[in-house]
Motif scaffolding. Structure first.
Motif, PDB file in Angstrom:
ATOM      1  N   THR A 357       0.852  -1.184   0.000  1.00 16.30           N
ATOM      2  CA  THR A 357       0.000   0.000   0.000  1.00 16.30           C
ATOM      3  C   THR A 357       0.887   1.232   0.000  1.00 16.30           C
ATOM      4  OG1 THR A 357      -1.627  -1.182   1.318  1.00 16.30           O
ATOM      5  CG2 THR A 357      -1.855   1.185   1.213  1.00 16.30           C
ATOM      6  N   LEU A 371       2.143  -5.714   2.217  1.00 13.82           N
ATOM      7  CA  LEU A 371       0.954  -6.413   2.706  1.00 13.82           C
ATOM      8  C   LEU A 371       1.302  -7.887   2.876  1.00 13.82           C
ATOM      9  CD1 LEU A 371      -1.738  -4.654   0.511  1.00 13.82           C
ATOM     10  CD2 LEU A 371      -1.417  -4.446   2.974  1.00 13.82           C
ATOM     11  N   GLY A 372       1.127  -8.407   4.074  1.00 19.41           N
ATOM     12  CA  GLY A 372       1.448  -9.812   4.339  1.00 19.41           C
ATOM     13  C   GLY A 372       2.953 -10.020   4.374  1.00 19.41           C
ATOM     14  N   PRO A 377       4.039 -13.640  -1.075  1.00 19.54           N
ATOM     15  CA  PRO A 377       2.873 -12.788  -1.353  1.00 19.54           C
ATOM     16  C   PRO A 377       1.650 -13.622  -1.723  1.00 19.54           C
ATOM     17  CG  PRO A 377       4.437 -12.685  -3.175  1.00 19.54           C
ATOM     18  CD  PRO A 377       5.096 -13.465  -2.083  1.00 19.54           C
ATOM     19  N   THR A 378       0.497 -13.192  -1.257  1.00 18.63           N
ATOM     20  CA  THR A 378      -0.747 -13.945  -1.467  1.00 18.63           C
ATOM     21  C   THR A 378      -1.688 -13.225  -2.435  1.00 18.63           C
ATOM     22  OG1 THR A 378      -1.913 -12.873   0.343  1.00 18.63           O
ATOM     23  CG2 THR A 378      -0.602 -14.832   0.908  1.00 18.63           C
ATOM     24  N   SER A 380      -4.658 -12.598  -1.817  1.00 21.50           N
ATOM     25  CA  SER A 380      -5.399 -11.644  -0.998  1.00 21.50           C
ATOM     26  C   SER A 380      -4.612 -10.344  -0.811  1.00 21.50           C
ATOM     27  CB  SER A 380      -5.706 -12.313   0.340  1.00 21.50           C
ATOM     28  OG  SER A 380      -6.205 -11.382   1.246  1.00 21.50           O
ATOM     29  N   ALA A 381      -3.315 -10.480  -0.520  1.00 19.44           N
ATOM     30  CA  ALA A 381      -2.480  -9.279  -0.357  1.00 19.44           C
ATOM     31  C   ALA A 381      -2.492  -8.466  -1.649  1.00 19.44           C
ATOM     32  CB  ALA A 381      -1.054  -9.673   0.017  1.00 19.44           C
ATOM     33  N   HIS A 384      -5.549  -6.398  -2.192  1.00 18.26           N
ATOM     34  CA  HIS A 384      -5.687  -5.209  -1.351  1.00 18.26           C
ATOM     35  C   HIS A 384      -4.575  -4.189  -1.584  1.00 18.26           C
ATOM     36  CE1 HIS A 384      -8.273  -8.157   0.747  1.00 18.26           C
ATOM     37  NE2 HIS A 384      -9.042  -7.097   0.834  1.00 18.26           N
ATOM     38  N   ALA A 385      -3.632  -4.530  -2.420  1.00 16.60           N
ATOM     39  CA  ALA A 385      -2.510  -3.629  -2.688  1.00 16.60           C
ATOM     40  C   ALA A 385      -2.923  -2.553  -3.690  1.00 16.60           C
ATOM     41  CB  ALA A 385      -1.336  -4.422  -3.257  1.00 16.60           C
TER      42      ALA A 385
ATOM     43  N   ASP B 140      -3.646 -17.808   2.555  1.00 12.18           N
ATOM     44  CA  ASP B 140      -4.147 -16.610   1.864  1.00 12.18           C
ATOM     45  C   ASP B 140      -5.354 -16.053   2.603  1.00 12.18           C
ATOM     46  OD1 ASP B 140      -2.341 -17.161  -0.185  1.00 12.18           O
ATOM     47  OD2 ASP B 140      -3.759 -16.501  -1.717  1.00 12.18           O
TER      48      ASP B 140
END
Lengths: 411, 411
Positions: A357, A371-372, A377-378, A380-381, A384-385, B140
């Motif tokens: 972010t 993120l995470g 890295p996922t 999901s991350a 949201h990035a 995740d």
């Protein structure tokens, strides 16, 4: 092992703008103009009224003043699109709608609002200035002028100009058609009611469908193919005719049988490399097809099936290639330098891309927060990035407060 | 005369997000999620290998060192999508493809690249760390977690997450369908081989088709209609069923017969106003249709036919309305404060929108240069502008060096 820079260089050296084509205005939207657009006529073609009102010869209205009303007889009514041979007789006026041709001999329009709106005679309170509310012939554009230069991106305002000049089709680099193939026995279509045990929902094709559109190109998502050499070869051969670019995701695992590697080896000049980056170090790129001449050989990317790897590889390599194919000169997303909110470790020898972010303003500066776990890295991350933090190959650690280069993603 | 602010306020008070709908992933791209998306399962569903390699129990690899190679027998091969009941027997390993489930009892994956790649037994040079290259179940996302909040814009990365979780459809505010009607006897389709003498090429519908798409909505360009009340009424009634919004351009000239005004008076609650702005002071806005309940009444804009007026009005009123209808909270284009490169006159009592070029950086500041005559903006000036300079109703002049508020247009 190939560096990110070398791989990107090889990709960009191999692709170029899609061959230009005449397309209808609707299809030209968002495209890059392939040659200068020259005005075939003046715009407007004749002098036209800019307001509803009365066309007059300005010098004949000098008598109108705050103390004395001037009245003139109305000889005609003209609407937009009327024929243009009319000549104003001395001492008369012609009522004109906005957009109507101004008669020969008239050089000013008195707006309705400044009159008594008379239909046979009208009264005005003050003199008209020569030229007022008249758009002379060629006021917008003169015939022969280059109105839009080759290389211009065609948005609403450029389309307006081309349409106003009478162009129904424009010569552009059409948007590249990108065929998306997802390979893997394990894949199930999202929304399937009864996926097999152990199945993995297919995310790459759907994500890249969106990413291709965001890049201004046209996706053709073929969908899921099994780890089967015969099926993959047939699908590729079928799709090549309509593809300007092919992206295959998955099928690169050595232990799943090297499906993609084996098929591509026989279809063209695709090279499989380890690229010094994380996530996503296995990469295929080259050209396939093209028996009918090298020109029809179609560039192909093979990306790892992991959705984070596939998306990061798309951002780093495929998107700039698509922008180049669409004729853009600006290939990359905007980037900012941001200070790390806290530190993290980075692998030696690899360029690391970390979902992150970025917050801040140009004035205050930017701050980047991973993120995470930056090492894993996922999906999901990434969802949201709003940026990818990029850590250089030489760095083994990012310190809190250190400046990090960040690619700003859409949204 | 209504102020720009009042008119915009009335518009935004009358429109709201389009009713949410379940749509396929492909159609959800670019839309706003209408309710929180909750994970129905863990992602990944089971622990999976992040690399091609060998799944092992980390504590059993402690003997591997730089001096002593450790070898383990390979009991099975697992590919991505394999069933997940397998349990690792003590002292053994399972060869796993990237994405394959990690057997029960294994807690690390030794990457192929760090081994001799043996199929029956394999050798490794150093101990594995517990957890290495394993993505645990739920790494995740955990089942029950809100993964995307209502109000999120769905781009590639959000679609990837939804697809990976198995969603084939998403509950979104669909993109508004915008019906575009161009009214005027004088209009000819661009590209027509023999336009009538005095004809004007239709630019508004084509330009707004592009502008609607740029705003993230779906245009339906109906095309040219004559100044005929009967035809216009029929066209409107036909189109209402598929429209979330209607934009009519042209037909507002008092002297061309007030076609639009007369038809709208009988179809709904459209109000015609003079709005205190230039270009484009005649404006219609309201709702039409809706006999089957007020909810189906469709908002309608009537804009002046002049292409510059139509496009400026689109930017100022229609685009924010479309963004609101699509569910966005950010309705407006970015704006910057820029210093005027030179001065110009502005009309008293009207908000003036001037096609302009804005250059500069946040650090150095911005500079704005009007294109052409600010008092008579042209289609050509607008096509070359990257901004609209906005001069307030109270200002009658802009001085060189004065700070001017500028809306930054796309491109």
């Amino acid at each position: 092992m190939r560096s990110v820079q070398d791989h990107l260089g090889a990709v960009l050296a191999a692709v170029g703008p899609v061959a230009p084509l005449d397309v209808a205005l609707h299809d030209a939207v968002g495209c890059i103009l392939a040659r200068d657009l020259v005005a075939p006529r003046d715009l407007p073609a004749v002098a036209v009224a800019a307001r509803d009102g009365y066309a007059v010869a300005a010098f004949e209205t000098e008598g109108a003043g705050y103390a004395s009303t001037l009245t003139l007889p109305v000889a005609h009514d003209l609407r937009a699109g009327a024929a243009t041979e009319l000549r104003l007789a001395p001492g008369q006026a012609v009522r004109v709608a906005s957009g109507a041709p101004v008669p020969l001999g008239a050089d000013a329009v008195v707006p309705l609002e400044e009159t008594d709106r008379g239909a046979v005679r009208f009264a005005m309170q003050r003199p008209a200035a020569a030229g007022q509310h008249v758009r002379p012939a060629g006021a917008d554009v003169h015939a022969g002028e280059v109105v839009l230069a080759a290389g211009t991106r065609l948005g609403a305002r450029q389309i307006a100009l081309a349409a106003a000049l009478g162009f129904g089709r424009l010569h552009v680099h059409p948007t590249p058609r990108v065929v998306l193939l997802s390979v893997g026995d394990e894949l199930a279509e999202p929304g399937s009611s009864r996926p097999a045990q152990g199945a993995v929902f297919e995310a790459d094709g759907h994500a890249l469908d969106a990413a291709v559109r965001d890049a201004g190109a046209t996706p053709v998502r073929v969908g899921i193919l099994p780890d089967d050499r015969h099926v993959l070869r047939e699908a590729l051969e079928d799709q090549l005719v309509r593809a300007d670019l092919v992206v295959v995701t998955g099928g690169l695992s050595e232990l799943a049988g090297d499906t993609v590697k084996d098929v591509l080896a026989t279809l063209g000049t695709v090279r499989l490399d380890h690229v010094a980056m994380t996530p996503g170090f296995r990469h295929g790129f080259g050209k396939v097809g093209g028996e009918r001449g090298e020109d029809r050989a179609v560039p192909l990317f093979a990306l790892q099936g992991d959705p984070v790897a596939a998306q990061v590889s798309f951002e780093v390599f495929v998107r700039p290639a698509l922008r180049a194919m669409a004729g853009h000169t600006e290939l990359y997303r905007p980037s900012v330098a941001a200070r790390a909110s806290h530190g993290w470790a980075a692998p030696v020898g690899l360029r690391q891309f970390v979902p992150a972010t970025v917050l801040g303003t140009p004035d205050e500066g930017y701050r980047v927060t991973p993120l995470g776990d930056p090492g894993a890295p996922t999906v999901s991350a990434l969802a949201h990035a709003n940026a990818l933090a990029v850590v250089g190959e030489q760095d083994t650690v990012v310190h809190a407060g250190q400046t990090v280069h960040c690619l700003v993603l859409e949204g």
